[in-house]
Design an enzyme around this catalytic site. Structure first.
Site, PDB file in Angstrom:
ATOM      1  N   CYS A   2       0.850  -1.190   0.000  1.00 46.04           N
ATOM      2  CA  CYS A   2       0.000   0.000   0.000  1.00 46.04           C
ATOM      3  C   CYS A   2       0.885   1.239   0.000  1.00 46.04           C
ATOM      4  O   CYS A   2       2.101   1.149   0.081  1.00 46.04           O
ATOM      5  CB  CYS A   2      -0.874   0.020   1.245  1.00 46.04           C
ATOM      6  SG  CYS A   2      -1.802  -1.481   1.501  1.00 46.04           S
ATOM      7  N   ARG A  27       1.443   1.587  -5.995  1.00 46.90           N
ATOM      8  CA  ARG A  27       1.664   0.688  -4.848  1.00 46.90           C
ATOM      9  C   ARG A  27       0.375   0.022  -4.417  1.00 46.90           C
ATOM     10  O   ARG A  27       0.399  -0.944  -3.647  1.00 46.90           O
ATOM     11  CB  ARG A  27       2.238   1.464  -3.666  1.00 46.90           C
ATOM     12  CG  ARG A  27       3.559   2.154  -3.898  1.00 46.90           C
ATOM     13  CD  ARG A  27       4.009   2.890  -2.663  1.00 46.90           C
ATOM     14  NE  ARG A  27       4.192   1.965  -1.579  1.00 46.90           N
ATOM     15  CZ  ARG A  27       5.321   1.254  -1.392  1.00 46.90           C
ATOM     16  NH1 ARG A  27       6.309   1.381  -2.245  1.00 46.90           N
ATOM     17  NH2 ARG A  27       5.435   0.414  -0.398  1.00 46.90           N
ATOM     18  N   TRP A  76      -3.645  -1.847  -1.389  1.00 47.70           N
ATOM     19  CA  TRP A  76      -3.598  -3.092  -2.187  1.00 47.70           C
ATOM     20  C   TRP A  76      -3.918  -4.167  -1.170  1.00 47.70           C
ATOM     21  O   TRP A  76      -3.098  -4.500  -0.321  1.00 47.70           O
ATOM     22  CB  TRP A  76      -2.214  -3.289  -2.806  1.00 47.70           C
ATOM     23  CG  TRP A  76      -2.124  -4.479  -3.706  1.00 47.70           C
ATOM     24  CD1 TRP A  76      -2.852  -4.735  -4.826  1.00 47.70           C
ATOM     25  CD2 TRP A  76      -1.239  -5.589  -3.553  1.00 47.70           C
ATOM     26  NE1 TRP A  76      -2.480  -5.932  -5.380  1.00 47.70           N
ATOM     27  CE2 TRP A  76      -1.491  -6.477  -4.632  1.00 47.70           C
ATOM     28  CE3 TRP A  76      -0.261  -5.929  -2.633  1.00 47.70           C
ATOM     29  CZ2 TRP A  76      -0.791  -7.674  -4.794  1.00 47.70           C
ATOM     30  CZ3 TRP A  76       0.442  -7.112  -2.803  1.00 47.70           C
ATOM     31  CH2 TRP A  76       0.154  -7.977  -3.867  1.00 47.70           C
ATOM     32  N   ASN A 102       1.066   0.390   6.026  1.00 50.56           N
ATOM     33  CA  ASN A 102       1.488  -0.443   4.904  1.00 50.56           C
ATOM     34  C   ASN A 102       2.290  -1.590   5.503  1.00 50.56           C
ATOM     35  O   ASN A 102       3.257  -1.373   6.224  1.00 50.56           O
ATOM     36  CB  ASN A 102       2.345   0.343   3.919  1.00 50.56           C
ATOM     37  CG  ASN A 102       2.976  -0.584   2.878  1.00 50.56           C
ATOM     38  OD1 ASN A 102       2.349  -1.561   2.468  1.00 50.56           O
ATOM     39  ND2 ASN A 102       4.216  -0.312   2.500  1.00 50.56           N
ATOM     40  N   GLY A 103       1.879  -2.820   5.222  1.00 49.01           N
ATOM     41  CA  GLY A 103       2.610  -3.982   5.734  1.00 49.01           C
ATOM     42  C   GLY A 103       1.614  -5.058   6.164  1.00 49.01           C
ATOM     43  O   GLY A 103       0.451  -5.026   5.790  1.00 49.01           O
ATOM     44  N   GLU A 483      12.287 -13.550 -19.217  1.00 49.60           N
ATOM     45  CA  GLU A 483      11.918 -12.174 -18.898  1.00 49.60           C
ATOM     46  C   GLU A 483      10.936 -11.630 -19.928  1.00 49.60           C
ATOM     47  O   GLU A 483       9.938 -10.991 -19.583  1.00 49.60           O
ATOM     48  CB  GLU A 483      13.160 -11.306 -18.808  1.00 49.60           C
ATOM     49  CG  GLU A 483      12.903  -9.809 -18.658  1.00 49.60           C
ATOM     50  CD  GLU A 483      12.082  -9.447 -17.417  1.00 49.60           C
ATOM     51  OE1 GLU A 483      11.931 -10.287 -16.510  1.00 49.60           O
ATOM     52  OE2 GLU A 483      11.584  -8.309 -17.381  1.00 49.60           O
ATOM     53  N   LYS A 487       7.125 -10.207 -19.081  1.00 48.15           N
ATOM     54  CA  LYS A 487       6.650  -8.867 -19.494  1.00 48.15           C
ATOM     55  C   LYS A 487       5.303  -8.983 -20.212  1.00 48.15           C
ATOM     56  O   LYS A 487       4.362  -8.268 -19.957  1.00 48.15           O
ATOM     57  CB  LYS A 487       7.661  -8.199 -20.425  1.00 48.15           C
ATOM     58  CG  LYS A 487       8.907  -7.684 -19.759  1.00 48.15           C
ATOM     59  CD  LYS A 487       8.730  -6.387 -19.021  1.00 48.15           C
ATOM     60  CE  LYS A 487       8.497  -6.456 -17.574  1.00 48.15           C
ATOM     61  NZ  LYS A 487       9.209  -7.292 -16.692  1.00 48.15           N
ATOM     62  N   GLU A 490       2.403 -10.181 -17.786  1.00 47.59           N
ATOM     63  CA  GLU A 490       1.967  -9.318 -16.672  1.00 47.59           C
ATOM     64  C   GLU A 490       1.251  -8.056 -17.137  1.00 47.59           C
ATOM     65  O   GLU A 490       0.476  -7.484 -16.372  1.00 47.59           O
ATOM     66  CB  GLU A 490       3.111  -8.967 -15.739  1.00 47.59           C
ATOM     67  CG  GLU A 490       4.201  -8.095 -16.280  1.00 47.59           C
ATOM     68  CD  GLU A 490       5.234  -7.766 -15.187  1.00 47.59           C
ATOM     69  OE1 GLU A 490       4.861  -7.527 -14.035  1.00 47.59           O
ATOM     70  OE2 GLU A 490       6.431  -7.756 -15.523  1.00 47.59           O
ATOM     71  N   HIS A 506      10.145 -31.906 -24.761  1.00 51.28           N
ATOM     72  CA  HIS A 506       9.913 -32.844 -23.637  1.00 51.28           C
ATOM     73  C   HIS A 506       8.547 -32.619 -23.013  1.00 51.28           C
ATOM     74  O   HIS A 506       8.408 -32.627 -21.800  1.00 51.28           O
ATOM     75  CB  HIS A 506      11.027 -32.684 -22.600  1.00 51.28           C
ATOM     76  CG  HIS A 506      12.365 -33.059 -23.148  1.00 51.28           C
ATOM     77  ND1 HIS A 506      12.770 -34.360 -23.327  1.00 51.28           N
ATOM     78  CD2 HIS A 506      13.372 -32.286 -23.623  1.00 51.28           C
ATOM     79  CE1 HIS A 506      13.989 -34.393 -23.850  1.00 51.28           C
ATOM     80  NE2 HIS A 506      14.382 -33.141 -24.045  1.00 51.28           N
ATOM     81  N   LYS A 605       3.786  -2.929  -7.399  1.00 46.73           N
ATOM     82  CA  LYS A 605       5.154  -2.636  -7.818  1.00 46.73           C
ATOM     83  C   LYS A 605       6.172  -3.361  -6.950  1.00 46.73           C
ATOM     84  O   LYS A 605       7.178  -3.824  -7.425  1.00 46.73           O
ATOM     85  CB  LYS A 605       5.413  -1.139  -7.772  1.00 46.73           C
ATOM     86  CG  LYS A 605       6.816  -0.735  -8.237  1.00 46.73           C
ATOM     87  CD  LYS A 605       7.111  -1.208  -9.649  1.00 46.73           C
ATOM     88  CE  LYS A 605       8.497  -0.870 -10.102  1.00 46.73           C
ATOM     89  NZ  LYS A 605       8.836  -1.488 -11.423  1.00 46.73           N
TER      90      LYS A 605
HETATM   91  C1  AGP Z   1       8.630  -7.414 -12.981  1.00 47.46           C
HETATM   92  O1  AGP Z   1       8.111  -6.735 -14.115  1.00 47.46           O
HETATM   93  C2  AGP Z   1       7.553  -7.656 -11.952  1.00 47.46           C
HETATM   94  N1  AGP Z   1       6.950  -6.430 -11.591  1.00 47.46           N
HETATM   95  C3  AGP Z   1       8.038  -8.471 -10.778  1.00 47.46           C
HETATM   96  O2  AGP Z   1       8.391  -9.745 -11.271  1.00 47.46           O
HETATM   97  C4  AGP Z   1       9.237  -7.917 -10.011  1.00 47.46           C
HETATM   98  O3  AGP Z   1      10.412  -8.033 -10.788  1.00 47.46           O
HETATM   99  C5  AGP Z   1       9.422  -8.752  -8.737  1.00 47.46           C
HETATM  100  O4  AGP Z   1       8.280  -8.589  -7.935  1.00 47.46           O
HETATM  101  C6  AGP Z   1      10.672  -8.377  -7.929  1.00 47.46           C
HETATM  102  O5  AGP Z   1      10.568  -7.048  -7.502  1.00 47.46           O
HETATM  103  P1  AGP Z   1      11.887  -6.367  -6.867  1.00 47.46           P
HETATM  104  O6  AGP Z   1      12.910  -6.313  -7.962  1.00 47.46           O
HETATM  105  O7  AGP Z   1      11.437  -5.011  -6.416  1.00 47.46           O
HETATM  106  O8  AGP Z   1      12.349  -7.222  -5.735  1.00 47.46           O
END
Ligand code: AGP
Length: 610
Positions: A2, A27, A76, A102-103, A483, A487, A490, A506, A605
């Protein structure tokens, strides 16, 4: 995860709080709320489900709330579904104490039961309401706002960035953090509190990074800090070098597109952070040549894209420095009981607050291992707790989907590998210089790729109806594929799989149907033919294939739908270039599908919870 904000100053608080929250929506954004100490001495609380705009409209941009001291929150959900009732701020029954958080309070159920036994009722499903009423309980017991917070901290388990206002202290915001980020800004007698820098950059560049279990008291004229014994402690004031514009979109439609275009600068800045007088200087990182020379092995841990950067780092480091390297998901490493042998544990994290990565760091430290953090956020929890820190210089990354921070992590990994190899003598000084010169040229090669983004945009428009997209490659190309696939998933919500090209047959090749789109990343000269054969196997099952390959390298003519060329570079660095078309492909597909590119559904994020 959050976002929290707080303000005490000469301005009306509500508009300042809303402005700060608007910079923190990445966030969390399923509900929001503000609380302001009004001129009559009462506390006005307004909350709303949905995006921040719903709340802002409800209070006419803040005009409806009077008062110069307040706190705010954008959520969140972790405990209790998104709703007005569960939205923060939360308060005690008398509405004389209000808080945002937040937490995660891990022992909230036990504390809730204790408070119920003492006559407390609860209106929400949240751990934050429990936290607020626990503060209330201790305030009634000790009649001291600092002691109430101190007792709260001694009693709860979990993570928190908690901001509290008491009706009895109308010109004051109190706060405390443990493992959740919090910064405090000061400017001309006004004080600001936030989960992250962009929320207050518009008002000040002078910030305090609050240490774990430090209590902050924000008042007109300044901020005081205390330990849990309520002794006043000093905190260092730091000047933020980012500017407010850096936290804005800079004319791009989305933060993600802006951040994709910032990658040339980010690669340059991250490189220059340690490249001094023609060599790699890790003095700011803290890693001595002695440690690098004799380290027996490396374990890299991270989550998501950070983990993917670690995969590239493994290939490059083992090849150049001949040091055994393992890459592990932080969420797995933290619960494994690995056999250790004096390894250096490298934790990669953009935010520096990812719960699993922080836990993995602590687990490594408990085993007596030295730890290096590769993080992007100054003063983040992982940065503060690691033995050594390599700060990537990506600046604030707002879009949930990481691009520039990932690129910066790759560069950090290359530099570490070259430094290790150089110190251990596994590469010649000439080749070391060649590699560094090539790294210097990466930014302009990335920039050249970005000039052709329209080709990617066109291909995305031609393939936007695809239901499944596969990415296959070998070596670092495989790491690049994972990667690229993440992308796409997500932000476009299209199903995608990334596979080591040799692994597809396989089992997973059974998923290939007529029209399935398969990308092949083909930058490793010795592996191109093998991967092309795997692509042809998918073509024979109806797949459309596209390639990402180094310009000038002749590919077998197998009928690719499209070939995206990347400039030539050293084989160890090709991921930094292959990533660009895959980032853009994901971006344009997300836009074409009308998604919220910067705030994709269900994602945050930084995942500061397990
Ligand atoms: C990447 O596009 C994602 N948002 C997610 O996989 C992110 O890389 C992951 O949560 C790790 O975040 P961090 O690098 O802040 O630890």
């Amino acid at each position: 995860m959050c976002g929290i904000v707080g303000y005490i100053g000469k301005k009306q608080a509500a508009p300042v709080l809303l402005d700060g929250l608007s910079k923190l929506e990445y966030r969390g954004y399923d509900s929001a709320g503000v609380a302001v100490l009004n001129p009559a001495g009462g506390i006005d609380i307004v909350k709303a489900k949905g995006r921040l705009k719903v709340l802002s409209d409800a209070i006419d941009g803040g005009k409806k709330l009077k008062g110069t001291c307040g706190i705010g929150h954008t959520r969140w959900a972790t405990h209790g579904e998104p709703s007005e009732n569960n939205a923060h701020p939360h308060c005690n029954d008398e509405k004389t104490i209000v808080a945002v958080h937040n937490g995660i309070i891990e022992n909230y159920a036990e504390l809730k039961a204790k408070l119920i036994r003492r006559g407390y009722g609860f209106y929400s499903q949240t751990d934050t309401e429990v936290a607020t009423k626990l503060v209330d309980y201790y305030y009634k017991k000790y009649n001291d706002p600092l002691q109430a917070i101190s007792q709260f901290a001694l009693r709860v388990r979990g993570s928190y960035a908690l901001a509290v206002m008491y009706k009895d202290f109308p010109e004051t915001v109190f706060a405390i953090r443990k493992d959740s980020p919090m910064i405090i800004g000061v400017e001309k007698g006004e004080s600001f509190l936030a989960s992250d820098v962009p929320a207050i950059l518009k008002y000040t560049k002078n910030v305090y990074y609050v240490d774990n279990l430090q209590i902050a008291k924000l008042e007109i004229g300044g901020v005081k800090f205390y330990n849990l014994d309520r002794d006043e402690v000093k905190n260092e004031l730091v000047e933020i070098t980012w500017d407010a514009e850096a936290a804005e979109k800079g004319g791009y439609e989305h933060f993600m597109l802006k951040e994709i275009h910032e990658q040339p600068r980010v690669i340059t800045d991250t490189f220059n952070y340690v490249y001094k007088n023609g060599e790699i200087d890790f003095s700011e990182v803290g890693l001595s040549d002695g440690i690098l020379k004799y380290v027996k092995g490396i374990v890299i841990v991270g989550c998501g894209s950070a983990y993917h950067a670690g995969m590239v780092m493994q290939y490059v480091t083992e090849d150049l420095a001949r040091v055994p390297v393992r890459v592990e998901l932080a969420s797995e490493y933290r619960y494994r009981n690995p056999v250790t042998n004096g390894e250096l544990v490298i934790v990669i994290s953009q935010s520096g607050e990812t719960a699993d990565s922080l836990a993995a760091l602590r687990s490594a430290k408990e085993k007596g291992l030295k730890t290096l953090a590769i993080v992007n956020v100054l003063g983040s929890s992982i940065a503060r707790e690691a033995d050594f820190v390599f700060y990537t210089k990506a600046g604030p990354e707002i879009s949930v989907a990481t691009t520039k921070a990932y690129s910066a992590q790759l560069v950090a990994g290359y530099l570490l590998a070259i430094k290790l190899a150089s110190v251990r003598g596994t590469i010649t000084q000439d080749y070391c210089k060649t590699l560094l010169d090539e790294l210097c040229s990466l930014p302009e090669k990335v920039a050249a790729l970005l000039e052709n983004k329209h080709l990617i945009q066109k291909f995305a428009s031609e393939t936007m109806d695809k239901k499944d997209v596969f990415f296959v490659g070998r070596g670092t190309d495989y790491a690049a594929c994972i990667e690229g696939s993440l992308k796409l998933k997500e932000i476009s919500y299209i199903h995608s799989e990334a596979y080591a090209a040799g692994e597809l047959k396989h089992g997973t090749i059974s998923l290939i149907e007529n029209g399935t789109l398969v990308f092949g990343v083909l930058t490793q000269p010795d592996l191109i033919e093998k991967t092309v054969s795997n692509l042809v196997e998918t073509q024979s099952r109806g797949a459309l294939t596209a390639a990402i390959a180094t310009e000038g390298v002749k590919l077998p003519d197998v009928g690719f739908e499209k070939v995206f060329s990347i400039p030539h570079t050293d084989v160890h660095f090709t991921t930094s270039l292959a990533a660009i078309p895959m980032q853009l492909f994901a971006y344009y597909l997300s836009v074409l599908r009308g998604n919220d590119v910067d705030k994709p559904r269900n994602l945050a994020k930084s995942v500061t919870v397990e």
